[in-house]
Design an enzyme around this catalytic site. Structure first.
Site, PDB file in Angstrom:
ATOM      1  N   THR A  19       0.665  -1.137   0.042  1.00 51.77           N
ATOM      2  CA  THR A  19       0.000   0.014  -0.135  1.00 51.77           C
ATOM      3  C   THR A  19       0.851   1.269   0.108  1.00 51.77           C
ATOM      4  O   THR A  19       0.563   2.222  -0.813  1.00 51.77           O
ATOM      5  CB  THR A  19      -0.936   0.161   1.353  1.00 51.77           C
ATOM      6  OG1 THR A  19      -1.854  -0.798   1.141  1.00 51.77           O
ATOM      7  CG2 THR A  19      -1.460   1.353   1.232  1.00 51.77           C
ATOM      8  N   ASP A  76      -9.268  -3.367  -0.077  1.00 50.93           N
ATOM      9  CA  ASP A  76      -8.108  -3.851   0.232  1.00 50.93           C
ATOM     10  C   ASP A  76      -8.521  -4.929   1.493  1.00 50.93           C
ATOM     11  O   ASP A  76      -7.913  -5.863   1.483  1.00 50.93           O
ATOM     12  CB  ASP A  76      -6.949  -3.038   0.332  1.00 50.93           C
ATOM     13  CG  ASP A  76      -5.778  -3.568   0.968  1.00 50.93           C
ATOM     14  OD1 ASP A  76      -5.135  -4.468   0.196  1.00 50.93           O
ATOM     15  OD2 ASP A  76      -5.225  -3.485   1.944  1.00 50.93           O
ATOM     16  N   HIS A  88      -1.730  -1.333  -5.692  1.00 51.50           N
ATOM     17  CA  HIS A  88      -1.194  -2.681  -6.067  1.00 51.50           C
ATOM     18  C   HIS A  88      -2.516  -3.504  -6.665  1.00 51.50           C
ATOM     19  O   HIS A  88      -3.652  -3.308  -6.183  1.00 51.50           O
ATOM     20  CB  HIS A  88      -0.703  -3.187  -4.878  1.00 51.50           C
ATOM     21  CG  HIS A  88      -1.674  -3.363  -3.669  1.00 51.50           C
ATOM     22  ND1 HIS A  88      -2.397  -4.039  -3.537  1.00 51.50           N
ATOM     23  CD2 HIS A  88      -1.478  -2.510  -2.507  1.00 51.50           C
ATOM     24  CE1 HIS A  88      -3.027  -3.865  -2.273  1.00 51.50           C
ATOM     25  NE2 HIS A  88      -2.288  -2.970  -1.611  1.00 51.50           N
TER      26      HIS A  88
END
Length: 531
Positions: A66, A278, A324
Site C-alpha cells: 500500500t 483491500d 497494487h
C-alpha cells in the site's frame, strides 16, 4: 496521438481545462478484478471505463504494498526515489527498542513504536503533485482523505490543506495541520450516529449469487458468505466493508463543497483513497461474494459522487488507479482450476537458516532479521563476515521449493533503472525500482508465483499481496473528464505516469530529471496534451 485517415475533434475540444483534479486510488483493485467486473458496472466505474483506459497499468516495482504504491501515484517517482520501499522496514540504527519503521510515522517522537506512532510524511523524500501545484501558485488547495493514514499521506504529501484518515474510531488529522474545515464536524457527527446503529446484512445481487458459497480455510474458519452486517459500534466491521468507502466519499464531497474546491483562481486537487477493497480482499479473498458485493457498491457510490460533482458545475478531471493488485486465497484457487496455489510453510524457514549460518560461521546471537521479503544481516555481525553470511543465506534460501530467487542488495543496486515497458522487466529490475540502500534489506526473497505468504489464514488475513508477480503489479489506470473522447491503450504503462499526465492538463511544468514517469497522451486524435 497521431492517427491516419480519421476525422478528429479539434485539440482544444478534446482536452479538459480542469479547475479541480480528482485522483482516486482503489486499494487492491487489480487489473484482473477490473476486467472481471467491467462489463457489469453501471455507475462511476462505468463512467471511468468510458474515458481514456489503460487496462495494463503497472505498479512496476517489486514491493507491491500500500505505502509504496500510493507513493508513486502523485509523485511520478518509483519507490527507490520516493524512499517508501515497503509498508514497514528495519532500521537497526534507531535508538528505540522497536527497530521496525512504519512508512507514515515520525520515528523521532519519544516513546513511539511502529504500531503506536505519530503520523507523518517525513519518510516521503519527494514532492507530490499537490505540493508542486501550491509551489507554482499558493492559491491552489490540496486535500487528501482515506481510511488508511498511509494512503492519505502518500498522496497528499508534506503540505496539505486538509488531510484526514480513519484511526479505528473516527476520522482524524495530524498535528500541525490547518484547522478542520467546517464540513468535518458535521460529517463526523453524522458518521458517529451511523456507527452507533447496527447495519443489516447487504442483499446479494444476482451477479454475486454464484460466488456465494463457503470455502473452508482451516481452524473451523470459512469465507465466501459474508454480507457485511454490523453490530452497533463495531468499528472493525465498518472498516472492512463498503460502508467505509462510502463514508470517505461523503467526507470528500463535503470538503469539496465547503471549501469550494475548483471555484477559486487556481486549480485545486483532492486525493481520495478507497480502502475497503483491500481490507475485504485480505479478509475474504478476491473471488467470493464479499468482493462482488463490494465492487458493485463501490461502482454505485462513485457514480453518486460524480453526479454530485456534475451538479456543482465545477470543471473537473478524474484519474483512477490502484496501489497494487492482489490474488485470491489458495484454498479457493485450488477449487477453481489452479491446483498449484499454495501457502508458505516450514519449507521456508528464515529463522532456521539464520541459526544454521550462525553455527557454521561460529557467530553468536541472531544473524538474520526479516521484515516481509526483506532480510537484513544483524548489525552485530562483524563487517568482514557479512559477505559470507549473505552468500550462505542466499544459497540456503534458494534451496526452498517455495522460492523463485534470492536477490542480493549489492547486485540489485548495480542493476540500471529499467527503461523498457514494465511488462518486460526482469526480477532484478522490478526489485531495483523499489530498492533504496539503507532502508531495503540486504537480501530480497522472491517467492514462486501463486505461493501465498500468509501461512495460517485461521488467525487473521486469509490472503495478501506484495509479490513480484503481475497479479500484484497490474492495475487499471483510467482518466475521465466531461467531453472526453474515449479510447483504450492495452500496452503497459506505469502509475508513475499519472502525475506528469495530470500536470500536463493544467500546464504545470515538471522537470523530467526529477521523476521517473512520462506524460501519457490522452488525445484520441491528432495532437497531444504532453509537452
Amino acid at each position: 496521438m497521431m492517427t491516419l485517415g480519421l476525422a478528429a475533434a479539434p485539440l482544444s475540444a478534446q482536452l479538459p481545462r480542469p479547475k479541480l483534479l480528482v485522483v482516486i486510488s482503489v486499494d487492491q483493485l487489480s487489473a484482473d478484478l477490473f476486467a472481471e467486473y467491467r462489463q457489469h458496472f453501471t455507475g462511476g466505474l462505468k463512467r471511468m471505463s468510458e474515458g481514456v483506459v489503460f487496462p495494463s497499468g503497472y505498479q512496476s516495482h517489486a514491493a507491491t504494498e500500500t505505502c509504496p504504491g500510493h507513493s508513486t501515484i502523485l509523485t511520478g517517482s518509483r519507490p527507490y526515489r520516493t524512499g517508501i520501499i515497503a509498508n514497514d522496514w528495519l532500521d537497526q540504527s534507531i535508538a528505540r527498542e522497536d527497530k521496525t519503521v512504519y512508512c507514515s510515522e515520525d520515528v523521532t517522537v519519544p516513546g513511539s513504536t511502529s504500531r503506536n506512532y505519530t503520523v507523518s510524511a517525513r519518510h516521503l523524500l519527494v514532492p507530490t503533485l499537490g505540493e508542486r501545484m501550491k509551489a507554482a501558485n499558493p492559491a491552489s488547495r490540496s486535500v487528501s482523505v482515506s481510511v488508511k493514514d498511509r494512503a492519505a499521506v502518500m498522496m497528499g504529501g508534506h503540505k496539505v490543506d486538509q488531510l484526514w484518515w480513519w484511526n479505528g474510531r473516527d476520522f482524524v488529522t495530524m498535528a500541525g495541520q490547518p484547522a478542520p474545515d467546517a464540513a468535518v464536524a458535521a460529517f463526523r457527527a453524522s458518521l458517529a450516529a451511523q456507527l452507533a446503529k447496527a447495519r443489516e446484512p447487504m442483499p446479494v445481487p444476482a451477479l454475486c449469487e454464484s460466488r456465494n458459497r463457503a470455502v473452508p480455510i482451516g481452524g473451523g474458519k470459512t469465507v465466501g458468505t459474508d454480507r457485511f452486517g454490523r453490530e452497533a459500534g463495531n468499528m472493525g466491521r465498518f472498516r472492512a466493508s463498503p460502508e467505509s468507502d462510502a463514508a470517505t466519499l461523503a467526507l470528500a464531497s463535503g470538503l469539496i463543497d465547503s471549501m469550494k474546491l475548483g471555484r477559486g483562481t487556481a486549480t485545486d486537487i483532492i486525493a481520495i483513497g478507497q480502502s475497503a477493497t483491500d481490507y475485504i480482499g485480505h479478509s475474504y479473498g478476491t473471488a467470493g461474494v464479499e468482493m462482488c458485493i463490494n465492487l458493485l457498491a463501490l461502482d454505485r457510490e462513485l457514480g453518486a459522487f460524480f453526479d454530485t460533482l456534475d451538479r456543482s458545475g465545477v470543471d473537473y478531471a478524474v484519474a483512477l488507479t490502484a496501489d497494487h493488485g492482489g490474488i485470491d486465497l489458495p484454498e479457493r484457487s485450488r477449487i477453481q482450476g489452479a491446483p498449484d496455489a499454495q501457502r508458505v510453510d516450514g519449507r521456508l524457514d528464515v529463522k532456521a537458516v539464520g541459526e544454521q549460518i550462525g553455527r557454521e560461521l561460529k557467530l553468536k546471537g541472531r544473524v538474520l532479521l526479516a521484515q516481509g521479503a526483506d532480510l537484513y544481516v544483524e548489525r552485530s555481525v562483524p563487517r568482514k563476515r557479512r559477505a559470507k553470511v549473505l552468500q550462505r543465506a542466499a544459497a540456503l534460501l534458494r534451496q526452498s521449493p517455495l522460492v523463485e530467487q534470492v536477490l542480493v542488495g549489492s547486485e540489485i543496486v548495480a542493476t540500471p533503472q529499467p527503461t523498457r515497458p514494465p511488462e518486460t522487466w526482469s526480477l532484478a529490475e522490478r526489485a531495483r525500482a523499489s530498492y533504496m540502500p539503507g532502508r531495503s534489506g540486504d537480501l530480497i526473497v522472491v517467492l514462486k508465483q501463486r505461493v501465498n505468504p500468509v501461512a495460517d489464514p485461521s488467525r487473521g488475513y486469509v490472503t495478501t499481496h506484495g509479490s513480484f508477480w503481475d497479479y500484484d503489479r497490474r492495475v487499471p489506470i483510467l482518466f475521465w473528464w466531461k467531453g472526453v473522447q474515449s479510447f483504450e491503450q492495452p500496452l503497459g504503462v506505469e502509475t508513475v505516469d499519472i502525475m506528469p499526465t495530470l500536470a500536463s492538463l493544467i500546464s504545470l511544468p515538471v522537470p523530467r530529471a526529477e521523476i521517473d514517469g512520462k506524460c501519457l497522451d490522452l488525445v484520441a486524435g491528432e495532437g497531444t496534451n504532453c509537452p
